[in-house]
Write a protein that holds these residues in place. Structure first.
Motif, PDB file in Angstrom:
ATOM      1  N   UNK A  19       0.628  -1.379   0.059  1.00 48.52           N
ATOM      2  CA  UNK A  19      -0.135   0.102  -0.080  1.00 48.52           C
ATOM      3  C   UNK A  19       0.830   1.269  -0.016  1.00 48.52           C
ATOM      4  N   UNK A  20       1.971   1.225   0.238  1.00 51.46           N
ATOM      5  CA  UNK A  20       3.097   2.522   0.191  1.00 51.46           C
ATOM      6  C   UNK A  20       3.595   2.872  -1.083  1.00 51.46           C
ATOM      7  N   UNK A  21       3.166   2.064  -2.127  1.00 47.00           N
ATOM      8  CA  UNK A  21       3.752   2.427  -3.575  1.00 47.00           C
ATOM      9  C   UNK A  21       2.881   3.475  -3.874  1.00 47.00           C
ATOM     10  N   UNK A  22       3.365   4.070  -4.903  1.00 49.51           N
ATOM     11  CA  UNK A  22       2.604   5.316  -5.451  1.00 49.51           C
ATOM     12  C   UNK A  22       1.035   5.193  -5.831  1.00 49.51           C
ATOM     13  N   UNK A  23       0.247   6.124  -5.448  1.00 51.29           N
ATOM     14  CA  UNK A  23      -1.063   5.786  -5.695  1.00 51.29           C
ATOM     15  C   UNK A  23      -1.703   7.267  -5.823  1.00 51.29           C
ATOM     16  N   UNK A  24      -2.665   7.548  -6.416  1.00 50.82           N
ATOM     17  CA  UNK A  24      -3.281   8.793  -6.568  1.00 50.82           C
ATOM     18  C   UNK A  24      -3.827   9.236  -5.076  1.00 50.82           C
ATOM     19  N   UNK A  25      -3.524  10.815  -5.264  1.00 48.55           N
ATOM     20  CA  UNK A  25      -4.140  11.211  -3.661  1.00 48.55           C
ATOM     21  C   UNK A  25      -5.613  11.050  -3.858  1.00 48.55           C
ATOM     22  N   UNK A  26      -6.143  11.255  -2.436  1.00 43.97           N
ATOM     23  CA  UNK A  26      -7.700  11.039  -2.294  1.00 43.97           C
ATOM     24  C   UNK A  26      -8.383  12.275  -2.907  1.00 43.97           C
ATOM     25  N   UNK A  28     -12.214  13.632  -3.294  1.00 45.69           N
ATOM     26  CA  UNK A  28     -13.648  13.441  -2.736  1.00 45.69           C
ATOM     27  C   UNK A  28     -14.402  13.476  -3.923  1.00 45.69           C
ATOM     28  N   UNK A  29     -14.200  14.191  -5.060  1.00 47.15           N
ATOM     29  CA  UNK A  29     -14.992  14.177  -6.282  1.00 47.15           C
ATOM     30  C   UNK A  29     -14.578  13.213  -7.132  1.00 47.15           C
ATOM     31  N   UNK A  30     -13.604  12.412  -7.050  1.00 51.74           N
ATOM     32  CA  UNK A  30     -13.258  11.156  -7.936  1.00 51.74           C
ATOM     33  C   UNK A  30     -13.249  10.080  -7.312  1.00 51.74           C
ATOM     34  N   UNK A  31     -14.360   9.163  -7.454  1.00 53.48           N
ATOM     35  CA  UNK A  31     -14.608   8.028  -6.776  1.00 53.48           C
ATOM     36  C   UNK A  31     -13.446   6.951  -6.910  1.00 53.48           C
ATOM     37  N   UNK A  32     -12.697   7.275  -8.132  1.00 56.40           N
ATOM     38  CA  UNK A  32     -11.697   6.216  -8.240  1.00 56.40           C
ATOM     39  C   UNK A  32     -10.633   6.375  -7.459  1.00 56.40           C
ATOM     40  N   UNK A  33     -10.476   7.271  -6.683  1.00 59.38           N
ATOM     41  CA  UNK A  33      -9.534   7.383  -5.616  1.00 59.38           C
ATOM     42  C   UNK A  33      -9.759   6.929  -4.122  1.00 59.38           C
ATOM     43  N   UNK A  34     -11.083   6.539  -4.026  1.00 60.67           N
ATOM     44  CA  UNK A  34     -11.682   6.197  -2.859  1.00 60.67           C
ATOM     45  C   UNK A  34     -10.975   4.768  -2.304  1.00 60.67           C
ATOM     46  N   UNK A  35     -10.564   4.704  -1.169  1.00 66.40           N
ATOM     47  CA  UNK A  35     -10.233   3.528  -0.229  1.00 66.40           C
ATOM     48  C   UNK A  35     -10.944   3.582   0.854  1.00 66.40           C
ATOM     49  N   UNK A  36     -11.108   2.422   1.780  1.00 63.29           N
ATOM     50  CA  UNK A  36     -11.576   2.469   3.052  1.00 63.29           C
ATOM     51  C   UNK A  36     -10.606   2.909   4.037  1.00 63.29           C
ATOM     52  N   UNK A  37      -9.327   3.172   3.601  1.00 64.00           N
ATOM     53  CA  UNK A  37      -8.618   3.802   4.460  1.00 64.00           C
ATOM     54  C   UNK A  37      -8.678   5.228   4.569  1.00 64.00           C
ATOM     55  N   UNK A  38      -9.260   5.901   3.745  1.00 63.41           N
ATOM     56  CA  UNK A  38      -9.421   7.223   3.901  1.00 63.41           C
ATOM     57  C   UNK A  38     -10.597   7.737   4.893  1.00 63.41           C
ATOM     58  N   UNK A  39     -10.269   8.599   5.552  1.00 58.21           N
ATOM     59  CA  UNK A  39     -11.264   9.090   6.487  1.00 58.21           C
ATOM     60  C   UNK A  39     -12.613   9.149   6.208  1.00 58.21           C
ATOM     61  N   UNK A  40     -12.788  10.061   5.075  1.00 56.99           N
ATOM     62  CA  UNK A  40     -14.233  10.275   4.812  1.00 56.99           C
ATOM     63  C   UNK A  40     -14.907   9.148   4.373  1.00 56.99           C
ATOM     64  N   UNK A  41     -14.328   8.142   3.491  1.00 65.57           N
ATOM     65  CA  UNK A  41     -14.917   6.726   3.152  1.00 65.57           C
ATOM     66  C   UNK A  41     -14.958   5.946   4.103  1.00 65.57           C
ATOM     67  N   UNK A  42     -14.103   5.705   5.157  1.00 61.28           N
ATOM     68  CA  UNK A  42     -14.252   5.059   6.157  1.00 61.28           C
ATOM     69  C   UNK A  42     -15.520   5.236   7.013  1.00 61.28           C
ATOM     70  N   UNK A  43     -15.614   6.564   7.194  1.00 62.99           N
ATOM     71  CA  UNK A  43     -16.797   7.120   8.170  1.00 62.99           C
ATOM     72  C   UNK A  43     -18.010   6.403   7.092  1.00 62.99           C
ATOM     73  N   UNK A  44     -18.214   6.764   6.126  1.00 61.29           N
ATOM     74  CA  UNK A  44     -19.467   6.484   5.389  1.00 61.29           C
ATOM     75  C   UNK A  44     -19.599   5.183   5.298  1.00 61.29           C
ATOM     76  N   UNK A  45     -18.704   4.459   5.026  1.00 60.53           N
ATOM     77  CA  UNK A  45     -18.954   2.729   5.008  1.00 60.53           C
ATOM     78  C   UNK A  45     -19.183   2.179   6.286  1.00 60.53           C
ATOM     79  N   UNK A  46     -18.651   2.738   7.282  1.00 62.80           N
ATOM     80  CA  UNK A  46     -18.832   1.930   8.708  1.00 62.80           C
ATOM     81  C   UNK A  46     -20.292   2.708   9.332  1.00 62.80           C
ATOM     82  N   UNK A  47     -20.919   3.663   8.812  1.00 58.08           N
ATOM     83  CA  UNK A  47     -22.133   4.108   9.204  1.00 58.08           C
ATOM     84  C   UNK A  47     -23.090   3.218   9.436  1.00 58.08           C
TER      85      UNK A  47
END
Length: 257
Positions: A19-26, A28-47
């Motif tokens: 996971x530490x390899x290069x990856x696009x920055x999160x 919020x307007x681009x769903x392709x950058x979503x992962x569950x490790x991102x605060x906003x996505x994590x909160x929504x997924x676990x709600x």
């Protein structure tokens, strides 16, 4: 209860691509950058998703270790008298009243030791504030999932406890505080913990091991899900930012979102 690793999902990315390899920055307007490790996505997924919350705990501690009774997301956001803000990513209690705190650290891993101490202080303070006696404090399990190997030892997980320096073998384990750092750089796909970590940082739900995590991530990428991601964290941080006492505090909040 002993965990049995599941077979890798078809098409899962090469586990050597940590996971530490290069990856696009999160974004919020681009769903392709979503992962569950991102605060906003994590909160929504676990709600309102207790099965997913239980899966998080099971993946780290093993199935049957804890039965999650309740949990909070991004709770405890408030301003201290010194102007500092504090909140938990994920704080759960089990049927025995024990606390499980899980944090995902995408950057500034060097702050984890101090943040562990801070989180413990707040959880203890919250218990004592209810009138509980010190002798009745419940056990605390604090987990930081780090994007980087902050200790540099190449291990998938680091567990720490307080020991007697003069007699390390002494069973001084009655403090009820447990510290764990999960190293995402060494996620082992042959273990439940490794699969969980890879899923947590995965950008593609089709390549995830666990169906619950894949379904949760996919849901956040729908038009409705994207709005949920924006609104849930947006409202929280708007409130925090509005309460910031100075421009420096506002800049810190802006950098976090």
């Amino acid at each position: 209860m002993k965990q049995t690793p599941k077979k890798p999902a078809k098409g899962h990315p090469n586990p050597s691509l940590s996971p530490s390899k290069s990856r696009p920055p999160f974004n919020v307007d681009d769903a392709s950058t979503y992962c569950l490790a991102a605060d906003r996505v994590l909160r929504s997924a676990l709600d309102n998703n207790l099965p997913l919350a239980q899966h998080f705990v099971d993946s780290i501690f093993g199935e049957g270790t804890f039965v999650v009774e309740s949990y909070n997301l991004q709770e405890g956001g408030y301003q201290h008298p010194n102007g500092k803000f504090f909140f938990f990513d994920f704080l759960a209690t089990d049927q025995l009243g024990r606390y499980i705190n899980i944090e995902v650290q995408l950057s500034h891993g060097e702050t984890i030791p101090k943040r562990i101490r801070e989180n413990q202080a707040h959880i203890d303070n919250n218990q004592l504030a209810t009138g509980m006696m010190a002798t009745d404090l419940k056990d605390i399990y604090i987990v930081f999932i780090s994007y980087k190997d902050i200790l540099g030892l190449g291990l998938p997980k680091y567990t720490s406890k307080i020991v007697i320096e003069e007699s390390p073998e002494h069973p001084f384990s009655n403090l009820g505080v447990h510290y764990i750092i999960v190293n995402a750089e060494q996620a082992d796909p042959s273990t439940p913990l490794g699969q969980f970590v890879l899923d947590l940082f995965s950008l593609n739900e089709d390549n995830m091991y666990d169906k619950k995590m894949a379904k949760a991530l996919k849901k956040t990428k729908t038009p409705f899900g994207i709005q949920e991601v924006k609104s849930k964290m947006g409202n929280f941080w708007d409130d925090v930012r509005a309460d910031a006492s100075d421009m420096r505090a506002k800049e810190i909040v802006d950098s976090l979102i």
